[in-house]
Motif scaffolding. Structure first.
Motif, PDB file in Angstrom:
ATOM      1  N   GLN A  63     -81.231 -38.839  -8.769  1.00 57.71           N
ATOM      2  CA  GLN A  63     -80.136 -39.633  -9.325  1.00 57.71           C
ATOM      3  C   GLN A  63     -80.270 -41.099  -8.917  1.00 57.71           C
ATOM      4  OE1 GLN A  63     -79.878 -36.823  -7.617  1.00 57.71           O
ATOM      5  NE2 GLN A  63     -78.418 -35.404  -8.537  1.00 57.71           N
ATOM      6  N   LYS A  64     -79.681 -41.973  -9.728  1.00 59.98           N
ATOM      7  CA  LYS A  64     -79.646 -43.404  -9.439  1.00 59.98           C
ATOM      8  C   LYS A  64     -78.181 -43.854  -9.478  1.00 59.98           C
ATOM      9  CE  LYS A  64     -84.196 -44.115 -11.558  1.00 59.98           C
ATOM     10  NZ  LYS A  64     -84.920 -44.253 -10.280  1.00 59.98           N
ATOM     11  N   PRO A  65     -77.427 -43.552  -8.432  1.00 63.46           N
ATOM     12  CA  PRO A  65     -75.984 -43.825  -8.459  1.00 63.46           C
ATOM     13  C   PRO A  65     -75.671 -45.317  -8.454  1.00 63.46           C
ATOM     14  CG  PRO A  65     -76.676 -43.179  -6.256  1.00 63.46           C
ATOM     15  CD  PRO A  65     -77.860 -42.959  -7.160  1.00 63.46           C
ATOM     16  N   THR A  66     -74.558 -45.653  -9.088  1.00 62.57           N
ATOM     17  CA  THR A  66     -74.081 -47.033  -9.114  1.00 62.57           C
ATOM     18  C   THR A  66     -72.698 -47.174  -8.487  1.00 62.57           C
ATOM     19  OG1 THR A  66     -73.155 -46.711 -11.343  1.00 62.57           O
ATOM     20  CG2 THR A  66     -75.401 -47.571 -11.190  1.00 62.57           C
ATOM     21  N   SER A  67     -72.093 -46.045  -8.109  1.00 63.74           N
ATOM     22  CA  SER A  67     -70.777 -46.050  -7.469  1.00 63.74           C
ATOM     23  C   SER A  67     -70.696 -44.895  -6.472  1.00 63.74           C
ATOM     24  CB  SER A  67     -69.660 -45.897  -8.509  1.00 63.74           C
ATOM     25  OG  SER A  67     -68.407 -45.644  -7.878  1.00 63.74           O
ATOM     26  N   TRP A  68     -70.038 -45.134  -5.340  1.00 63.87           N
ATOM     27  CA  TRP A  68     -69.876 -44.073  -4.338  1.00 63.87           C
ATOM     28  C   TRP A  68     -68.997 -42.942  -4.863  1.00 63.87           C
ATOM     29  CZ3 TRP A  68     -65.023 -42.760  -2.503  1.00 63.87           C
ATOM     30  CH2 TRP A  68     -63.986 -43.674  -2.726  1.00 63.87           C
ATOM     31  N   LYS A  69     -68.179 -43.227  -5.867  1.00 63.26           N
ATOM     32  CA  LYS A  69     -67.285 -42.199  -6.405  1.00 63.26           C
ATOM     33  C   LYS A  69     -68.045 -41.104  -7.143  1.00 63.26           C
ATOM     34  CE  LYS A  69     -63.372 -45.376  -6.743  1.00 63.26           C
ATOM     35  NZ  LYS A  69     -62.360 -46.020  -7.635  1.00 63.26           N
ATOM     36  N   GLU A  70     -69.300 -41.347  -7.471  1.00 64.42           N
ATOM     37  CA  GLU A  70     -70.114 -40.321  -8.131  1.00 64.42           C
ATOM     38  C   GLU A  70     -70.366 -39.135  -7.200  1.00 64.42           C
ATOM     39  OE1 GLU A  70     -73.656 -41.834 -10.130  1.00 64.42           O
ATOM     40  OE2 GLU A  70     -72.741 -43.836 -10.138  1.00 64.42           O
ATOM     41  N   PHE A  71     -70.404 -39.374  -5.887  1.00 63.07           N
ATOM     42  CA  PHE A  71     -70.723 -38.284  -4.962  1.00 63.07           C
ATOM     43  C   PHE A  71     -69.583 -37.935  -4.012  1.00 63.07           C
ATOM     44  CE2 PHE A  71     -73.151 -42.209  -3.919  1.00 63.07           C
ATOM     45  CZ  PHE A  71     -72.462 -42.626  -2.790  1.00 63.07           C
ATOM     46  N   PHE A  72     -68.356 -38.384  -4.340  1.00 62.66           N
ATOM     47  CA  PHE A  72     -67.167 -37.959  -3.606  1.00 62.66           C
ATOM     48  C   PHE A  72     -66.147 -37.389  -4.577  1.00 62.66           C
ATOM     49  CE2 PHE A  72     -68.634 -40.066   0.147  1.00 62.66           C
ATOM     50  CZ  PHE A  72     -67.907 -39.490   1.196  1.00 62.66           C
ATOM     51  N   PHE A  73     -65.398 -36.394  -4.113  1.00 61.38           N
ATOM     52  CA  PHE A  73     -64.333 -35.817  -4.930  1.00 61.38           C
ATOM     53  C   PHE A  73     -63.195 -36.829  -5.082  1.00 61.38           C
ATOM     54  CE2 PHE A  73     -66.165 -31.735  -3.262  1.00 61.38           C
ATOM     55  CZ  PHE A  73     -66.585 -31.240  -4.496  1.00 61.38           C
ATOM     56  N   GLU A  74     -62.372 -36.590  -6.113  1.00 61.30           N
ATOM     57  CA  GLU A  74     -61.375 -37.577  -6.523  1.00 61.30           C
ATOM     58  C   GLU A  74     -60.247 -37.774  -5.519  1.00 61.30           C
ATOM     59  OE1 GLU A  74     -60.457 -33.582  -8.561  1.00 61.30           O
ATOM     60  OE2 GLU A  74     -62.220 -34.852  -8.173  1.00 61.30           O
ATOM     61  N   GLU A  75     -60.083 -36.876  -4.561  1.00 64.00           N
ATOM     62  CA  GLU A  75     -58.991 -36.995  -3.595  1.00 64.00           C
ATOM     63  C   GLU A  75     -59.062 -38.283  -2.765  1.00 64.00           C
ATOM     64  OE1 GLU A  75     -58.890 -32.791  -4.815  1.00 64.00           O
ATOM     65  OE2 GLU A  75     -60.501 -34.179  -4.282  1.00 64.00           O
ATOM     66  N   VAL A  76     -60.243 -38.897  -2.684  1.00 58.74           N
ATOM     67  CA  VAL A  76     -60.362 -40.135  -1.901  1.00 58.74           C
ATOM     68  C   VAL A  76     -60.774 -41.336  -2.755  1.00 58.74           C
ATOM     69  CG1 VAL A  76     -60.853 -38.945   0.263  1.00 58.74           C
ATOM     70  CG2 VAL A  76     -62.748 -39.539  -1.254  1.00 58.74           C
ATOM     71  N   HIS A  77     -60.743 -41.192  -4.063  1.00 60.03           N
ATOM     72  CA  HIS A  77     -61.157 -42.289  -4.933  1.00 60.03           C
ATOM     73  C   HIS A  77     -60.251 -43.508  -4.845  1.00 60.03           C
ATOM     74  CE1 HIS A  77     -63.888 -39.823  -7.876  1.00 60.03           C
ATOM     75  NE2 HIS A  77     -64.303 -39.804  -6.621  1.00 60.03           N
ATOM     76  N   ASP A  78     -59.050 -43.331  -4.307  1.00 56.32           N
ATOM     77  CA  ASP A  78     -58.123 -44.461  -4.183  1.00 56.32           C
ATOM     78  C   ASP A  78     -58.396 -45.295  -2.934  1.00 56.32           C
ATOM     79  OD1 ASP A  78     -57.291 -42.247  -2.605  1.00 56.32           O
ATOM     80  OD2 ASP A  78     -55.280 -43.113  -2.405  1.00 56.32           O
TER      81      ASP A  78
END
Length: 349
Positions: free
Chosen positions: A330-345
């Protein structure tokens, strides 16, 4: 096992060694592995943990029963929470893949490798800490990375793809280019922090250097002839998450209340660390039995740069390094790609 009980397991199987080196096995695609965690709001939460101060919020959550507290507030009575101590990230990942545990507490980069190898079926739940990591050595001839030679052995919890190896890899890439990575990978040996500290002190097992985290590096730097070679904050340009909780998408999706309870427990534990460092130190020592005084540990926790945060720190550049090195596709561009949504805020990176 009763809620809050802890047992220690040392990983050493061939399968675990494969995982330590970042090589996935057939279990990655096994339906059994993923279906075993598919329980609707499970009655038990099984967690694999590791030693190290970056996991302090989880240690506090274990001792004070904070996960159970938040689960009960969400309507889940009598949740059983078991904590198993494993000695490295490879063994912990093995336990998660085999369905032996539901969550793993390890370094953030260990989570990234799992995310990559499982095509996103493993993601971060919440971070716990981003503490400075130092590469230290007892070799008087080594003052910089360029001084390490073929007879040196650098102890790290997980070889090649762990938290310390990602810092080492980025430093090597910056100074010598990507072509030098394998030279330094060949010097690393997998060893849990407590065992590595003993090996460095006794000068056995060929260990001449150790890349760890507090409190081990601080105890090592107090030893005669041990000195610092590399600092993670300087390499990364800031803190790097070396305490991270992760799980499978199957368990996450089937147990939203338990996931939220765990995140809430970690946040409460972090708040306690901020307000009462002496209490936090006492809890850590009660669980981990480290050879450091409570006062010294409390002072260490209060030191500038000791970041305890539920938000991930600098994991995106770590993931991008793994991509460049070929460890993940993978070539991620955001940390939210590999974390669940509970901490996206949260203000992660």
């Amino acid at each position: 096992m009763r809620s809050g009980d802890t047992k220690t397991v040392r990983g050493g199987s061939t399968r675990r060694k494969l995982l330590q080196t970042g090589l996935s096995v057939a279990a990655l695609g096994s339906p059994l592995v993923w279906s075993r965690s598919a329980r609707a709001e499970a009655g038990e939460l099984r967690i694999a943990k590791q030693p190290g101060l970056s996991y302090l919020p989880a240690v506090i959550a274990e001792k004070l029963g904070l996960v159970e507290k938040h689960a009960k507030a969400a309507g889940i009575d009598n949740l059983r929470v078991s904590w198993t101590r494993l000695t490295n990230g490879g063994a912990s990942n093995d336990a998660l893949l085999s369905g032996g545990v539901d969550m793993v507490i390890s370094g953030g980069p260990n989570m990234l490798i799992m995310w990559g190898k499982t095509s996103g079926r493993v993601k971060g739940v919440v971070a716990t800490g981003a503490l400075p990591m130092k590469l230290v050595t007892n070799n008087p001839n080594v003052k910089a990375l360029s001084d390490f030679g073929p007879n040196d052995r650098i102890a790290v919890p997980t070889i090649r793809v762990g938290t310390q190896p990602v810092v080492l890899g980025i430093a090597v890439e910056k100074q010598f280019g990507a072509g030098a990575l394998e030279k330094f990978n060949a010097m690393t040996v997998g060893m849990g922090h407590p065992d590595a500290m003993i090996a460095l002190q006794n000068k056995n097992n060929g260990v001449t250097a150790h890349f760890s985290q507090p409190p081990y590096q601080d105890q090592e730097l107090a030893m005669p002839d041990v000195h610092e070679v590399l600092d993670s904050v300087a390499v990364m340009g800031g803190p790097l998450t070396n305490g991270c909780v992760y799980s499978t998408t199957t368990f996450h999706d089937a147990n939203p209340k338990i996931i939220a309870a765990f995140v809430g427990a970690i946040k409460e534990a972090i708040a306690l660390i901020e307000t009462d460092k002496a209490a936090a130190a006492g809890i850590y020592l009660e669980i981990n039995k480290e050879s450091i005084s409570a006062d010294a540990l409390a002072a260490l926790i209060a030191r500038p740069g000791m970041v305890f945060s539920a938000a991930p720190q600098n994991l995106l550049p770590a993931a991008q390094f793994f991509s460049r090195a070929g460890y993940i596709k993978q070539k991620p561009t955001s940390w939210k790609e590999f974390f669940f949504e509970e901490v996206h805020d949260l203000p992660g990176s």
